[in-house]
Design a protein around this motif. Structure first.
Motif, PDB file in Angstrom:
ATOM      1  N   PRO A 239     -16.624   0.650   2.325  1.00 50.58           N
ATOM      2  CA  PRO A 239     -15.347  -0.072   2.424  1.00 50.58           C
ATOM      3  C   PRO A 239     -14.676   0.054   3.794  1.00 50.58           C
ATOM      4  O   PRO A 239     -13.768  -0.721   4.110  1.00 50.58           O
ATOM      5  CB  PRO A 239     -14.478   0.609   1.350  1.00 50.58           C
ATOM      6  CG  PRO A 239     -15.062   1.977   1.207  1.00 50.58           C
ATOM      7  CD  PRO A 239     -16.532   1.840   1.466  1.00 50.58           C
ATOM      8  N   GLY A 240     -15.132   1.033   4.601  1.00 45.54           N
ATOM      9  CA  GLY A 240     -14.493   1.276   5.886  1.00 45.54           C
ATOM     10  C   GLY A 240     -13.146   1.953   5.676  1.00 45.54           C
ATOM     11  O   GLY A 240     -12.544   1.811   4.619  1.00 45.54           O
ATOM     12  N   PRO A 241     -12.664   2.714   6.638  1.00 44.20           N
ATOM     13  CA  PRO A 241     -13.312   3.043   7.902  1.00 44.20           C
ATOM     14  C   PRO A 241     -14.442   4.065   7.708  1.00 44.20           C
ATOM     15  O   PRO A 241     -14.368   4.900   6.806  1.00 44.20           O
ATOM     16  CB  PRO A 241     -12.169   3.653   8.723  1.00 44.20           C
ATOM     17  CG  PRO A 241     -11.229   4.231   7.705  1.00 44.20           C
ATOM     18  CD  PRO A 241     -11.322   3.345   6.511  1.00 44.20           C
TER      19      PRO A 241
ATOM     20  N   ARG B  35       0.878  -1.175   0.000  1.00 45.04           N
ATOM     21  CA  ARG B  35       0.000   0.000   0.000  1.00 45.04           C
ATOM     22  C   ARG B  35       0.912   1.220   0.000  1.00 45.04           C
ATOM     23  O   ARG B  35       1.837   1.317   0.820  1.00 45.04           O
ATOM     24  CB  ARG B  35      -0.903   0.010   1.228  1.00 45.04           C
ATOM     25  CG  ARG B  35      -1.619   1.344   1.390  1.00 45.04           C
ATOM     26  CD  ARG B  35      -2.696   1.309   2.416  1.00 45.04           C
ATOM     27  NE  ARG B  35      -3.848   0.554   1.937  1.00 45.04           N
ATOM     28  CZ  ARG B  35      -5.024   0.520   2.554  1.00 45.04           C
ATOM     29  NH1 ARG B  35      -5.202   1.200   3.673  1.00 45.04           N
ATOM     30  NH2 ARG B  35      -6.026  -0.190   2.064  1.00 45.04           N
TER      31      ARG B  35
ATOM     32  N   ARG C 155      -9.864   5.685  -4.204  1.00 42.39           N
ATOM     33  CA  ARG C 155      -9.350   4.607  -5.068  1.00 42.39           C
ATOM     34  C   ARG C 155     -10.354   3.456  -5.128  1.00 42.39           C
ATOM     35  O   ARG C 155     -10.397   2.710  -6.088  1.00 42.39           O
ATOM     36  CB  ARG C 155      -8.002   4.120  -4.537  1.00 42.39           C
ATOM     37  CG  ARG C 155      -8.021   3.698  -3.071  1.00 42.39           C
ATOM     38  CD  ARG C 155      -6.618   3.521  -2.550  1.00 42.39           C
ATOM     39  NE  ARG C 155      -6.560   3.292  -1.121  1.00 42.39           N
ATOM     40  CZ  ARG C 155      -5.550   3.680  -0.361  1.00 42.39           C
ATOM     41  NH1 ARG C 155      -4.543   4.323  -0.888  1.00 42.39           N
ATOM     42  NH2 ARG C 155      -5.526   3.395   0.921  1.00 42.39           N
ATOM     43  N   VAL C 156     -11.168   3.317  -4.074  1.00 39.31           N
ATOM     44  CA  VAL C 156     -12.180   2.257  -4.063  1.00 39.31           C
ATOM     45  C   VAL C 156     -13.187   2.513  -5.186  1.00 39.31           C
ATOM     46  O   VAL C 156     -13.524   1.608  -5.955  1.00 39.31           O
ATOM     47  CB  VAL C 156     -12.902   2.203  -2.694  1.00 39.31           C
ATOM     48  CG1 VAL C 156     -14.056   1.220  -2.725  1.00 39.31           C
ATOM     49  CG2 VAL C 156     -11.920   1.853  -1.578  1.00 39.31           C
TER      50      VAL C 156
ATOM     51  N   HIS D 171      -7.579   0.189  -5.928  1.00 36.58           N
ATOM     52  CA  HIS D 171      -7.631  -0.712  -4.763  1.00 36.58           C
ATOM     53  C   HIS D 171      -8.290  -2.004  -5.268  1.00 36.58           C
ATOM     54  O   HIS D 171      -9.444  -2.296  -4.951  1.00 36.58           O
ATOM     55  CB  HIS D 171      -8.443  -0.049  -3.651  1.00 36.58           C
ATOM     56  CG  HIS D 171      -8.255  -0.657  -2.296  1.00 36.58           C
ATOM     57  ND1 HIS D 171      -7.617  -1.877  -2.089  1.00 36.58           N
ATOM     58  CD2 HIS D 171      -8.611  -0.220  -1.052  1.00 36.58           C
ATOM     59  CE1 HIS D 171      -7.605  -2.147  -0.799  1.00 36.58           C
ATOM     60  NE2 HIS D 171      -8.195  -1.157  -0.150  1.00 36.58           N
TER      61      HIS D 171
ATOM     62  N   ARG E 183     -15.889   6.993   2.352  1.00 39.23           N
ATOM     63  CA  ARG E 183     -15.344   7.896   3.379  1.00 39.23           C
ATOM     64  C   ARG E 183     -14.824   9.166   2.709  1.00 39.23           C
ATOM     65  O   ARG E 183     -14.198   9.097   1.649  1.00 39.23           O
ATOM     66  CB  ARG E 183     -14.192   7.195   4.111  1.00 39.23           C
ATOM     67  CG  ARG E 183     -13.545   8.018   5.204  1.00 39.23           C
ATOM     68  CD  ARG E 183     -12.469   7.199   5.900  1.00 39.23           C
ATOM     69  NE  ARG E 183     -11.341   6.908   5.024  1.00 39.23           N
ATOM     70  CZ  ARG E 183     -10.265   7.662   4.882  1.00 39.23           C
ATOM     71  NH1 ARG E 183     -10.167   8.797   5.556  1.00 39.23           N
ATOM     72  NH2 ARG E 183      -9.286   7.302   4.075  1.00 39.23           N
TER      73      ARG E 183
ATOM     74  N   GLN F 143     -12.106  11.525   2.185  1.00 32.73           N
ATOM     75  CA  GLN F 143     -10.671  11.265   2.347  1.00 32.73           C
ATOM     76  C   GLN F 143      -9.954  12.529   2.830  1.00 32.73           C
ATOM     77  O   GLN F 143      -9.194  13.147   2.081  1.00 32.73           O
ATOM     78  CB  GLN F 143     -10.082  10.813   1.004  1.00 32.73           C
ATOM     79  CG  GLN F 143     -10.839   9.674   0.344  1.00 32.73           C
ATOM     80  CD  GLN F 143     -10.369   8.316   0.816  1.00 32.73           C
ATOM     81  OE1 GLN F 143      -9.211   7.975   0.691  1.00 32.73           O
ATOM     82  NE2 GLN F 143     -11.291   7.547   1.393  1.00 32.73           N
TER      83      GLN F 143
END
Ligand code: ASP
Length: 296
Positions: free
Chosen positions: A250-252, A99, A163-164, A130, A215, A217
């Protein structure tokens, strides 16, 4: 598949094969023993789910697992990352789970020649990709809705820095899902072909099977964001969540920002912990596949 860098490089067959393997791992039908393989986790950014589910997957496929500590490594003495990895390959590492905050570094590193063959698995690169998150999201969706091509997903929030979102969109497009993005202008990012963009929550939620919250970012945003405005117009609550929609994240989670806390008590939100659970099987399948490509 020697490396897993992004979703764009995978065919739909390869994606389905990874999911089928993950399902076999989940059902306990498939067992592997990669006792001759050495896998190292290199995380240059924070992580809970991804790092620990990779570690869990590494334990379950019986490879030898190493954790690279950036803070105590020679990277802190100024060693170039290519040299570090070349030395890791000489020591006997066969695969790196990485990562990194840089969007392209892992792709560039995967193209270089090392002392011995080494596979790269992307565990999140900057705002660009991701892939294991997208695979586990698809696996979670596919287990629930058999024919995903007839389903609609609405991705909500900070798409620009996520990125998700990029990897999920790349994957779900390959399976002809209808994809909507709901975000204020400042979070919509560069428009992606084939995706429908909405700024009005009611309109976007009027016809959707799945809602994926993202989330915000904060660590990647320089400009001022009016959080009160975001919460007022885009926060997901018990009142605006469609009754039957499958809720993902996707969390957090930033509680009471992208999701109002009470939403987490609904049946719709049970999916979120299933995503975390499914991540282990997907990462087992990915690691098993790259290690097999090296004959390990
Ligand atoms: N855990 C995900 C990622 O690493 C999502 C997030 O951090 O918001 O991209």
């Amino acid at each position: 598949m020697k490396h897993l860098i992004d979703i764009e490089s995978l065919t739909t067959d390869e994606i389905n094969q990874i999911c089928a393997k993950a399902l076999d791992f989940e059902k306990g039908i498939r067992k592997t023993n990669h006792q001759n393989a050495n896998v190292i986790n290199m995380f240059f950014e924070n992580s809970t789910r991804t790092r620990l589910s990779f570690e869990m997957a590494e334990n379950k496929i019986n490879c030898n697992k190493f954790n690279f500590s950036i803070d105590t490594s020679s990277i802190n003495k100024g060693e170039d990352i290519f040299d570090t990895i070349n030395n890791l390959s000489a020591i006997g590492m066969n695969a790196i789970v990485m990562r990194h905050w840089d969007n392209d570094l892992i792709k560039e590193l995967s193209k270089k020649r090392y002392f011995q063959e080494i596979s790269f698995v992307n565990a999140g690169s900057g705002t660009s990709a991701h892939p294991t998150q997208a695979l586990l999201d698809y696996y979670t969706i596919k287990k629930h809705f058999l024919d995903v091509s007839k389903k609609t997903i609405t991705i909500v929030g900070d798409i620009a820095h996520s990125r998700v979102a990029k990897s999920d969109i790349a994957l779900l497009k390959k399976f002809n899902m209808r994809i909507k993005c709901l975000a204020p202008e400042y979070f919509a990012g560069e428009k992606i072909e084939g995706v429908e963009y909405y700024t009005d929550l009611k309109e976007a939620f009027s016809d959707t099977d799945i809602i994926m919250a993202l989330r915000i970012q904060k660590e990647r945003i320089q400009e001022h964001i009016d959080f009160d405005d975001y919460i007022k117009n885009y926060q997901i609550t018990k009142e605006n969540l469609p009754y039957a929609a499958f809720l993902m994240h996707p969390g957090p989670i930033n509680k009471n920002i992208e999701l109002r806390e009470d939403v987490l008590e609904t049946q719709n939100a049970r999916t979120i912990l299933n995503q975390a659970k499914n991540g282990v099987y997907i990462r087992m399948a990915v690691l098993d596949t790259v290690l097999i490509s090296q004959g390990l």
